[in-house]
Enzyme design. Sequence first.
Site, PDB file in Angstrom:
ATOM      1  N   CYS A  59      16.641 -23.543 -30.588  1.00  0.00           N
ATOM      2  CA  CYS A  59      15.488 -24.079 -30.466  1.00  0.00           C
ATOM      3  C   CYS A  59      15.301 -25.297 -29.987  1.00  0.00           C
ATOM      4  O   CYS A  59      15.603 -26.170 -31.128  1.00  0.00           O
ATOM      5  CB  CYS A  59      14.530 -23.775 -31.612  1.00  0.00           C
ATOM      6  SG  CYS A  59      12.421 -24.076 -30.730  1.00  0.00           S
ATOM      7  N   CYS A  63      10.642 -28.693 -35.883  1.00  0.00           N
ATOM      8  CA  CYS A  63       9.540 -28.330 -36.838  1.00  0.00           C
ATOM      9  C   CYS A  63      10.290 -28.532 -38.063  1.00  0.00           C
ATOM     10  O   CYS A  63      11.334 -28.414 -37.851  1.00  0.00           O
ATOM     11  CB  CYS A  63       9.341 -26.805 -36.320  1.00  0.00           C
ATOM     12  SG  CYS A  63       8.284 -26.133 -34.797  1.00  0.00           S
ATOM     13  N   CYS A  66      11.684 -25.882 -40.205  1.00  0.00           N
ATOM     14  CA  CYS A  66      12.833 -24.739 -39.253  1.00  0.00           C
ATOM     15  C   CYS A  66      13.718 -24.438 -39.259  1.00  0.00           C
ATOM     16  O   CYS A  66      14.524 -25.057 -38.916  1.00  0.00           O
ATOM     17  CB  CYS A  66      11.780 -24.241 -38.294  1.00  0.00           C
ATOM     18  SG  CYS A  66      12.245 -22.244 -37.236  1.00  0.00           S
ATOM     19  N   CYS A 103       6.120  -7.120 -34.780  1.00  0.00           N
ATOM     20  CA  CYS A 103       6.104  -8.459 -34.253  1.00  0.00           C
ATOM     21  C   CYS A 103       7.134  -9.259 -33.634  1.00  0.00           C
ATOM     22  O   CYS A 103       7.546  -9.372 -34.431  1.00  0.00           O
ATOM     23  CB  CYS A 103       5.525  -9.658 -35.171  1.00  0.00           C
ATOM     24  SG  CYS A 103       3.540  -9.486 -35.663  1.00  0.00           S
ATOM     25  N   CYS A 134       2.986  -7.923 -30.829  1.00  0.00           N
ATOM     26  CA  CYS A 134       2.341  -9.052 -31.021  1.00  0.00           C
ATOM     27  C   CYS A 134       3.659 -10.034 -30.622  1.00  0.00           C
ATOM     28  O   CYS A 134       4.629  -9.665 -30.807  1.00  0.00           O
ATOM     29  CB  CYS A 134       1.674  -9.765 -32.372  1.00  0.00           C
ATOM     30  SG  CYS A 134       1.864 -11.594 -32.823  1.00  0.00           S
ATOM     31  N   CYS A 194      -3.284 -14.695 -32.685  1.00  0.00           N
ATOM     32  CA  CYS A 194      -2.939 -15.112 -33.741  1.00  0.00           C
ATOM     33  C   CYS A 194      -2.515 -16.979 -34.995  1.00  0.00           C
ATOM     34  O   CYS A 194      -1.269 -16.991 -33.570  1.00  0.00           O
ATOM     35  CB  CYS A 194      -1.009 -14.092 -34.350  1.00  0.00           C
ATOM     36  SG  CYS A 194      -0.368 -14.622 -35.959  1.00  0.00           S
ATOM     37  N   ARG A 272      -3.490 -12.969 -43.395  1.00  0.00           N
ATOM     38  CA  ARG A 272      -1.762 -12.071 -43.385  1.00  0.00           C
ATOM     39  C   ARG A 272      -0.762 -13.656 -44.495  1.00  0.00           C
ATOM     40  O   ARG A 272      -0.943 -14.815 -44.267  1.00  0.00           O
ATOM     41  CB  ARG A 272      -1.400 -12.016 -42.105  1.00  0.00           C
ATOM     42  CG  ARG A 272       0.215 -11.682 -42.400  1.00  0.00           C
ATOM     43  CD  ARG A 272       0.445 -11.266 -40.888  1.00  0.00           C
ATOM     44  NE  ARG A 272       0.419 -10.502 -40.746  1.00  0.00           N
ATOM     45  CZ  ARG A 272       0.437 -10.548 -39.230  1.00  0.00           C
ATOM     46  NH1 ARG A 272       0.523 -11.929 -38.496  1.00  0.00           N
ATOM     47  NH2 ARG A 272      -1.294 -10.442 -38.471  1.00  0.00           N
TER      48      ARG A 272
HETATM   49  S1  SF4 Z   1       9.126 -23.048 -35.896  1.00  0.00           S
HETATM   50 FE1  SF4 Z   1      11.012 -23.546 -35.303  1.00  0.00          FE
HETATM   51  S2  SF4 Z   1      11.275 -21.285 -33.737  1.00  0.00           S
HETATM   52 FE2  SF4 Z   1       9.602 -21.921 -33.568  1.00  0.00          FE
HETATM   53  S3  SF4 Z   1       9.388 -23.687 -32.321  1.00  0.00           S
HETATM   54 FE3  SF4 Z   1       9.674 -24.259 -33.937  1.00  0.00          FE
HETATM   55  S4  SF4 Z   1      11.807 -24.725 -34.260  1.00  0.00           S
HETATM   56 FE4  SF4 Z   1      11.742 -23.625 -32.252  1.00  0.00          FE
END
Ligand code: SF4
Length: 338
Positions: A59, A63, A66, A103, A134, A194, A272
Amino acid sequence: MATLIETTTRNDWTREEIADLFDLPFDELMYRAQTVHRAHHAPSEVQLCTLLSIKTGGCPEDCGYCSQSVAADSGVKATKLMDVQAVLQRAAEAKDAGSQRFCMGAAWRNPKDRDMDAIIQMIAGVRGMGMETCMTLGMLTPEQAQRLGEAGLDYYNHNIDTSPERYGDVITTRTFGERLDTLENVRSAGINVCCGGIVGMGETRADRVGFVHALATLPRHPESVPVNALVPVKGTVLGDMLADTPLAKIDDIEFVRTVAVARITMPLSMVRLSAGRESMGEATQALCFMAGANSIFTGDKLLTAGNRGDSADAALFAKLGVRPMEAPEPMRVCEAAE
Ligand code: SF4
């Protein structure tokens, strides 16, 4: 004299009011949360949801929590979008295991238009099994949201993650405002929302107040509010920062307080318990249910992090006398929600 506990839905919460809730003596906070919960939800019932990663890793977002970000050195391998039939097979297994909602999550900044046909087929297939659908696919344009809504998608997950003030310390590749734009596009398409976030990312109590405040003052409360406890993963920014600092882990009682305040401020929402349950003791989970949490993810895996597993959950439910929610919440509840 007994305090009159307000159980109606409001969108005009102030930060001060929310901070005051966090500050309540624990027994008073739990009493208020239980009172609000019982005014709107069946006590002792918990919704079971299953989460499947339909496209893992690689991705471009950053984040900090993550393991699927290209910025993380977590060893998660990037995959292509799963085949539709393989997704439907997993949904059928989830239904057999008692899940009411399926989901599907893809590690994208946003879906590409070329992927939309397969996504639509997944929604149709899972709905055809009688489960709620979802999806979490990243940012959506109004047109993409509209297509998902027309396909019958029940819920779209897009988290605000944390308070507006803390947000920029966690993610730099998209703004808090862009998150709100996607939520607005989802709402406009008639899809239920959500939206929640993660606690235990090194934030302050004031950030947790700001996080709940941002959700509770949305024009319409999210129908589902996932509250995650950070699972620190080595190789991620926050995992490396916090993994070797045990004190950085969110305090159990503070986590329960966050759940209770979410319940009180968003009375109709399904709250949740999401990531972080694997390392949470049974007593803490029991307190979370008493505080108004009424939805969990089942199975032994979330998108990439571990989860408690169905047999551990069944054993806990039996100890607590908690029943899996039998019927899904009414689909397309937007109109009736508030
Ligand atoms: S949480 Fe992870 S998968 Fe989702 S947008 Fe952020 S980096 Fe990408």
